[in-house]
Design a protein around this motif. Structure first.
Motif, PDB file in Angstrom:
ATOM      1  N   LEU A 198       0.836  -1.196   0.000  1.00  0.00           N
ATOM      2  CA  LEU A 198       0.000   0.000   0.000  1.00  0.00           C
ATOM      3  C   LEU A 198       0.873   1.248   0.000  1.00  0.00           C
ATOM      4  O   LEU A 198       0.542   2.249  -0.649  1.00  0.00           O
ATOM      5  CB  LEU A 198      -0.934  -0.002   1.214  1.00  0.00           C
ATOM      6  N   ILE A 202       0.707   4.433  -2.603  1.00  0.00           N
ATOM      7  CA  ILE A 202       0.640   5.841  -2.189  1.00  0.00           C
ATOM      8  C   ILE A 202       1.684   6.665  -2.936  1.00  0.00           C
ATOM      9  O   ILE A 202       1.397   7.750  -3.454  1.00  0.00           O
ATOM     10  CB  ILE A 202       0.836   5.949  -0.661  1.00  0.00           C
ATOM     11  N   ILE A 218      -7.325   7.401   0.860  1.00  0.00           N
ATOM     12  CA  ILE A 218      -7.400   5.943   0.882  1.00  0.00           C
ATOM     13  C   ILE A 218      -8.840   5.553   1.189  1.00  0.00           C
ATOM     14  O   ILE A 218      -9.326   5.744   2.309  1.00  0.00           O
ATOM     15  CB  ILE A 218      -6.441   5.355   1.925  1.00  0.00           C
ATOM     16  N   ILE A 222      -9.833   0.685  -1.504  1.00  0.00           N
ATOM     17  CA  ILE A 222      -8.382   0.531  -1.582  1.00  0.00           C
ATOM     18  C   ILE A 222      -7.873  -0.294  -0.400  1.00  0.00           C
ATOM     19  O   ILE A 222      -7.043  -1.199  -0.560  1.00  0.00           O
ATOM     20  CB  ILE A 222      -7.694   1.916  -1.627  1.00  0.00           C
ATOM     21  N   LEU A 223      -8.385  -0.007   0.781  1.00  0.00           N
ATOM     22  CA  LEU A 223      -7.995  -0.792   1.957  1.00  0.00           C
ATOM     23  C   LEU A 223      -8.290  -2.272   1.741  1.00  0.00           C
ATOM     24  O   LEU A 223      -7.447  -3.140   2.020  1.00  0.00           O
ATOM     25  CB  LEU A 223      -8.733  -0.290   3.202  1.00  0.00           C
ATOM     26  N   THR A 233      -2.924   1.927   8.698  1.00  0.00           N
ATOM     27  CA  THR A 233      -2.456   3.035   7.865  1.00  0.00           C
ATOM     28  C   THR A 233      -1.665   4.065   8.663  1.00  0.00           C
ATOM     29  O   THR A 233      -0.942   4.878   8.079  1.00  0.00           O
ATOM     30  CB  THR A 233      -3.631   3.746   7.155  1.00  0.00           C
ATOM     31  N   VAL A 253      -8.312   8.585   5.419  1.00  0.00           N
ATOM     32  CA  VAL A 253      -8.597   7.149   5.425  1.00  0.00           C
ATOM     33  C   VAL A 253     -10.089   6.963   5.674  1.00  0.00           C
ATOM     34  O   VAL A 253     -10.615   7.326   6.731  1.00  0.00           O
ATOM     35  CB  VAL A 253      -7.783   6.410   6.510  1.00  0.00           C
TER      36      VAL A 253
END
Length: 313
Positions: A198, A202, A218, A222-223, A233, A253
């Protein structure tokens, strides 16, 4: 203030120590480091630590499970929590007396006693200062490890501007205890392969505004695609700190009912902005909460305005 806090600790047979939600190393370090000092110094007292857990930091400490009734005649000491909504476990309100120990700018004067030092690098530094001021107090090796972890975490390994001569002095005293610093660093900064992937995403998606602002978004999708939790994160917030041209950055997030925001800066003061968006924190490291991507965009625009103003000055 040291004397006043120690006097209240001596009075109570039951002491419960709490800290903020979504704990970081300083939250764990100050909370459990203080519990180690009290238990070693006053072995007849009942000392408990409560709150939510971060799986990546449970190697530092496990929390206790206690009944509501334990709070009723207890002294509660709350470490590293600037305001009441951020306190993990609302049962502190049942306590007979409350002490607040914190290093964030004061926005909420809760508690019967408040010891707040915004210039301190960490609350763990303050706990060591309390210990050092009273020769009768005892510090275990585990307690020293916890306080050192808290100082390391909140100073960014002694890189942040809050690191002072006192910080280095206290850290030097703590490393005289025989804990394994190499192991501690490895565990504090270890990350799963999915989190590392991840991080690569980014960096590939990074966009830097001409104002020096960078915003990372995010989403839940995406998570899910990377198999990373919202909590994990937090390990990635510093990913872009060393990139040339970045003055401040936002780390959004998406969670189930909100979007958590971490705000960082290399110069512009951002805790006032965080306060406008359901948050707060330090001048250069704060957190906030928004409830839509439109609101996230407004926050980003306001941060750009702050950076423009900073540059013009």
């Amino acid at each position: 203030m040291h004397d006043k806090i120690l006097e209240r600790i001596k009075v109570y047979e039951t002491i419960i120590i709490q800290r903020h939600v979504r704990p970081d190393p300083d939250a764990y370090g100050s909370q459990v480091g203080l519990s180690e000092i009290i238990k070693a110094s006053f072995p007849d007292k009942q000392v408990w630590v409560v709150g939510d857990a971060d799986p990546s930091l449970t190697f530092l400490a496990e929390m206790d499970t206690i009944a509501d009734s334990v709070f009723e005649q207890a002294l509660v000491i709350i470490c590293d929590a600037a305001n009441q909504p951020r306190i993990s476990d609302p049962r502190y309100k049942l306590a007979k007396e409350i002490i607040k120990i914190d290093h964030h700018p004061e926005v909420d004067r809760y508690g019967d006693i408040q010891w707040v030092v915004p210039t301190a690098s960490s609350t763990s530094e303050m706990i060591y200062e309390l210990y050092a001021a009273h020769p009768e107090l005892q510090l275990t090796t585990r307690g020293a490890m916890l306080l050192y972890a808290g100082i390391v975490g909140d100073t960014g390994r002694f890189l942040f501007p809050s690191t002072s001569e006192k910080t280095f002095h206290f850290a030097g005293e703590l490393i005289k205890y025989p804990f394994d610093r190499t192991m501690l660093y490895e565990k504090l900064y270890a990350s799963r392969l999915d989190v590392a992937r991840l991080q690569g995403y980014i960096l590939q998606q990074l966009k830097l505004h001409e104002t020096g602002v960078c915003a990372i978004r995010i989403t839940k999708d995406i998570l899910a695609s990377y198999g990373v939790t919202s909590l994990e994160t937090s390990q990635l917030v510093g990913t872009i700190a060393s990139i040339e041209g970045v003055k401040a950055w936002l780390f959004f997030v998406e969670e189930e009912e909100q979007i958590r925001v971490r705000i960082r800066s290399k110069g512009p003061v951002i805790n006032g902005l965080a306060g406008k968006f359901n948050g707060g924190g330090h001048a250069f490291a704060s957190g906030a909460t928004v409830y839509s991507w439109d609101e996230a965009t407004r926050l980003e625009q306001e941060l750009q305005d702050i950076c423009r103003q900073f540059e013009s000055n």
